[in-house]
Design an enzyme around this catalytic site. Structure first.
Site, mmCIF file in Angstrom:
data_model
loop_
_atom_site.group_PDB
_atom_site.id
_atom_site.type_symbol
_atom_site.label_atom_id
_atom_site.label_comp_id
_atom_site.label_asym_id
_atom_site.label_seq_id
_atom_site.Cartn_x
_atom_site.Cartn_y
_atom_site.Cartn_z
ATOM 1 N N HIS A 162 1.146 0.793 -4.438
ATOM 2 C CA HIS A 162 1.991 1.828 -5.010
ATOM 3 C C HIS A 162 3.165 1.231 -5.763
ATOM 4 O O HIS A 162 3.411 0.021 -5.715
ATOM 5 C CB HIS A 162 2.499 2.774 -3.911
ATOM 6 C CG HIS A 162 3.348 2.078 -2.880
ATOM 7 N ND1 HIS A 162 4.682 1.793 -3.076
ATOM 8 C CD2 HIS A 162 3.041 1.628 -1.641
ATOM 9 C CE1 HIS A 162 5.160 1.180 -2.002
ATOM 10 N NE2 HIS A 162 4.180 1.063 -1.122
ATOM 11 N N CYS A 178 2.127 -2.146 2.972
ATOM 12 C CA CYS A 178 1.698 -1.765 1.628
ATOM 13 C C CYS A 178 2.002 -2.867 0.617
ATOM 14 O O CYS A 178 2.804 -3.751 0.854
ATOM 15 C CB CYS A 178 2.383 -0.479 1.195
ATOM 16 S SG CYS A 178 1.775 0.988 2.044
#
Length: 202
Positions: A162, A178
């Site tokens: 992301h 992440c």
């Protein structure tokens, strides 16, 4: 900027505390204490990272994938770089990233993109909420969102590739699992990648 009413933490207060904690994305938070060992430096290294992208080592896909069907993404945790190859192998891109803070938060292996979201929302994982009950339960799309402008879900629950609005986090160990990119880079990768694109973290 809208605010959450008590007993919930206001969005402004969350951002201030998250800034102090080193928000990098969902589910990606780091400690800002330079003595904590969880981030390397607190100075803004955005321009340094951008300049150094040319020094990252380009890679060949063949040692890592048997084919490039649906395209291929390799995330090199050590060098903090994401490599992308098109299915027909005519295009290659290299992006700087943020990576997990510690080894125990680092997941490696093969996965794939299962969903693409432009303007993602964010919610803390159950483990994050237990550690930080004052954090809001949900943040919608926008500049307050730790996931930036785009997110790509993986087969692993809670793991995503992301963007981030906090560009200081790129090039650092600053997430809880992440992989974060500059917003302009995740937008570019988002357009190039498909649901089903192969992903390998090493």
């Amino acid at each position: 900027m809208s605010k959450l009413t008590t007993p919930f933490l206001s969005r402004r207060a969350f951002l201030l505390s998250a800034s102090a904690a080193g928000v990098a994305g969902s589910p990606a938070f780091a400690q800002s204490d330079p003595n904590s060992g969880t981030t390397e430096v607190e100075a803004d290294i955005t321009e340094t990272v951008r300049r150094n992208i040319s020094s990252f080592r380009a890679l060949d896909w063949r040692p890592y994938f048997s084919n490039t069907k649906n395209g291929a993404i390799l995330v090199d945790i050590q060098s903090r770089a994401l490599h992308w190859w098109s299915e027909d192998q005519t295009q290659y891109k290299l992006y700087p990233t943020s990576v997990p803070i510690t080894e125990d938060l680092t997941r490696t292996g093969r996965t794939r993109i299962t969903r693409k979201v432009e303007g993602p929302s964010w919610a803390p994982t159950p483990a994050m909420k237990r550690r930080n009950p004052e954090w809001p339960d949900f943040i919608g799309p926008g500049p307050d969102n730790p996931m930036g402008t785009h997110a790509m879900h993986l087969t692993w629950k809670y793991y995503r590739i992301h963007g981030t609005h906090d560009t200081r986090k790129i090039g650092r160990r600053s997430s809880n699992g992440c992989i974060g990119l500059f917003n302009e880079d995740i937008a570019d990768l988002f357009e190039r990648s498909n649901v089903g694109t192969q992903v390998l973290l090493i």
